[in-house]
Write an enzyme that holds these catalytic residues in place. Structure first.
Site, PDB file in Angstrom:
ATOM      1  N   ALA A  73       0.884  -1.081   0.131  1.00  0.00           N
ATOM      2  CA  ALA A  73       0.144  -0.081   0.245  1.00  0.00           C
ATOM      3  C   ALA A  73       0.867   1.232  -0.099  1.00  0.00           C
ATOM      4  CB  ALA A  73      -0.900   0.002   1.214  1.00  0.00           C
ATOM      5  N   TYR A 140      11.227   8.541  -2.086  1.00  0.00           N
ATOM      6  CA  TYR A 140      10.537   7.038  -2.174  1.00  0.00           C
ATOM      7  C   TYR A 140      11.362   6.140  -1.830  1.00  0.00           C
ATOM      8  CZ  TYR A 140       9.131   2.820  -4.551  1.00  0.00           C
ATOM      9  OH  TYR A 140       8.641   1.561  -4.921  1.00  0.00           O
TER      10      TYR A 140
HETATM   11  N1  UFG Z   1      11.053   5.899 -19.751  1.00  0.00           N
HETATM   12  C1  UFG Z   1      11.254   6.507 -20.764  1.00  0.00           C
HETATM   13  N2  UFG Z   1       9.832   6.784 -21.200  1.00  0.00           N
HETATM   14  C2  UFG Z   1       8.780   6.819 -20.514  1.00  0.00           C
HETATM   15  C3  UFG Z   1       8.880   6.215 -19.323  1.00  0.00           C
HETATM   16  C4  UFG Z   1       9.939   5.685 -18.710  1.00  0.00           C
HETATM   17  O1  UFG Z   1      12.368   6.291 -21.633  1.00  0.00           O
HETATM   18  O2  UFG Z   1       7.903   7.413 -20.961  1.00  0.00           O
HETATM   19  C5  UFG Z   1      12.271   5.251 -19.179  1.00  0.00           C
HETATM   20  C6  UFG Z   1      12.869   5.501 -17.831  1.00  0.00           C
HETATM   21  O3  UFG Z   1      13.658   6.958 -18.220  1.00  0.00           O
HETATM   22  C7  UFG Z   1      13.673   4.452 -17.311  1.00  0.00           C
HETATM   23  C8  UFG Z   1      12.826   3.136 -17.716  1.00  0.00           C
HETATM   24  O4  UFG Z   1      12.175   3.788 -18.930  1.00  0.00           O
HETATM   25  O5  UFG Z   1      14.851   4.523 -17.882  1.00  0.00           O
HETATM   26  C9  UFG Z   1      11.906   2.621 -16.911  1.00  0.00           C
HETATM   27  O6  UFG Z   1      11.238   3.630 -16.290  1.00  0.00           O
HETATM   28  P1  UFG Z   1       9.937   3.134 -15.544  1.00  0.00           P
HETATM   29  O7  UFG Z   1       9.414   4.614 -14.931  1.00  0.00           O
HETATM   30  O8  UFG Z   1       9.022   2.077 -16.013  1.00  0.00           O
HETATM   31  O9  UFG Z   1      10.387   2.373 -14.132  1.00  0.00           O
HETATM   32  P2  UFG Z   1      11.772   2.887 -13.101  1.00  0.00           P
HETATM   33  O10 UFG Z   1      13.044   2.000 -13.628  1.00  0.00           O
HETATM   34  O11 UFG Z   1      12.039   4.222 -13.190  1.00  0.00           O
HETATM   35  O12 UFG Z   1      10.926   2.552 -11.757  1.00  0.00           O
HETATM   36  C10 UFG Z   1      10.620   1.250 -11.340  1.00  0.00           C
HETATM   37  C11 UFG Z   1       9.587   1.452 -10.364  1.00  0.00           C
HETATM   38  C12 UFG Z   1      10.006   2.099  -9.164  1.00  0.00           C
HETATM   39  C13 UFG Z   1      11.206   1.271  -8.790  1.00  0.00           C
HETATM   40  C14 UFG Z   1      12.209   1.157  -9.649  1.00  0.00           C
HETATM   41  C15 UFG Z   1      13.438   0.301  -9.213  1.00  0.00           C
HETATM   42  O13 UFG Z   1       8.438   2.428 -10.926  1.00  0.00           O
HETATM   43  O14 UFG Z   1       8.873   2.143  -8.119  1.00  0.00           O
HETATM   44  O15 UFG Z   1      11.473   0.425 -10.780  1.00  0.00           O
HETATM   45  O16 UFG Z   1      14.103  -0.145 -10.206  1.00  0.00           O
HETATM   46  F1  UFG Z   1      11.863   1.953  -7.528  1.00  0.00           F
END
Ligand code: UFG
Length: 325
Positions: A73, A140
């Site tokens: 949550a 976070y």
């Molecule tokens: N990305 C893009 N375009 C977008 C969205 C994301 O290029 O429109 C890229 C981001 O820059 C990143 C990758 O895609 O390099 C993955 O991004 P996400 O937002 O899907 O995931 P994150 O890796 O940022 O984060 C996720 C979870 C978090 C967690 C993290 C830990 O959302 O809660 O993984 O690895 F903390």
């Protein structure tokens, strides 16, 4: 067993509720619906409420004799946590503490906590194992690490046993098509690309093409939601048998770049969509890949969805069925 799933109306929680119910457990979901959906709770009893509501928890814990609590949550948006840190510390830390205190006073001894790769911060090496230094770079990640630390203290002082599962990039959907990812607003890569592929959004932006990776885009470790749920069940069993608290990193151990994920979606959806080259997003490490050897060895965890294509395929089926209803 009788299990309370806090946040069972959200993306990962709802898949967990289904797994627990289908493997013979009695499940109660507690969710305030701030980010989840009541219609995602397909099994067991649903209670609308807040994990920080002490009176509600006391009533719930007096009514049901829970064997364990699973916690899904938390707020999860890194960017939002930077602009609204109070919201993150209040919900993710303070409310969780209220829940833990209620568990202690009702003698509920087992807790499974959704943690995150974000507790490690900028990787000092990859793949990232459990011994990697923990230096979160945003509220976070810090809020999740604080709960991990609080849990160590609660184990020492009150004997509350916990397993913290640090997810890398949770992805995919229920292969039976009943559940999937529904964040609003959506910020995660795979669902956003799928929206572009199905025509629900105009384009997908790639945040940065100048990272020190093979194709210049960020590399992440995508792990299927059902594999994460399997790990929760195994972790709970193990914790109950051993009587020990534990922490595990959960990923596939394979990294895929943003460009590779876009290419995979194009193959699966069999259509073209617009790709925009955008600036880097603040706080994105170049590479995040898990070393999950410990979870495999200690829990006997074997991810079943190892191929990126298979993971995306489940999410694509959800995109084209649920959102076209
Ligand atoms: N990305 C893009 N375009 C977008 C969205 C994301 O290029 O429109 C890229 C981001 O820059 C990143 C990758 O895609 O390099 C993955 O991004 P996400 O937002 O899907 O995931 P994150 O890796 O940022 O984060 C996720 C979870 C978090 C967690 C993290 C830990 O959302 O809660 O993984 O690895 F903390």
């Amino acid at each position: 067993m009788k299990i309370l799933v806090v946040g069972g109306a959200g993306y990962i929680g709802s898949h967990m509720v289904k797994k627990l119910a289908l493997t013979g457990h009695e499940v109660v979901t507690l969710d305030n619906l701030s980010r989840g959906y009541e219609d995602a709770v397909k099994y067991g009893e649903f209670v609308h409420g807040n994990l920080g509501d002490k009176n509600l928890l006391n009533t719930l814990f007096s009514k049901h004799r829970f064997d364990a609590v699973m916690h899904f949550a938390a707020f999860i948006e890194v960017g939002e946590s930077v602009t609204e840190p109070g919201m993150y510390y209040h919900n993710n830390v303070c409310n969780t503490q209220v829940l833990l205190d209620a568990m202690v006073s009702h003698d509920i001894e087992h807790f499974v906590f959704s943690s995150t790769a974000a507790i490690f911060g900028e990787p000092q090496y990859t793949p990232i194992d459990e011994a990697h230094p923990k230096n979160p770079i945003n509220p976070y990640g810090r809020s999740k690490l604080m709960v991990e630390q609080m849990l160590e203290d609660y184990d020492r002082a009150y004997g509350l046993k916990s397993t913290c599962l640090r997810y890398f990039n949770a992805a995919g959907a229920d292969p039976e098509g009943e559940l999937g990812e529904r964040h609003n607003p959506e910020s995660h890569l795979i669902p956003l690309i799928l929206q572009a592929a199905s025509g629900r959004r105009e384009a997908i932006s790639i945040f940065g093409r100048d990272y020190p990776t093979d194709d210049g885009t960020c590399v992440r470790d995508y792990v299927h939601i059902n594999d994460l749920c399997d790990a929760h069940s195994l972790a709970l069993e193990k914790m109950q048998k051993s009587g020990d608290s534990a922490r595990y990193n959960l990923g596939n151990g394979k990294g895929f770049s943003v460009q590779q994920v876009i290419d995979a979606v194009k193959r699966i959806a069999d259509n073209e969509f617009k790709v925009i080259h955008a600036e880097r997003r603040a706080g994105d490490p170049a590479v995040l890949v898990a070393d999950s050897a410990l979870a495999k060895q200690a829990l006997g965890w074997t991810p079943r969805f190892e191929q990126l294509e298979t993971i995306i395929e489940t999410a694509w089926q959800w995109e084209i069925t649920f959102f076209s209803r």
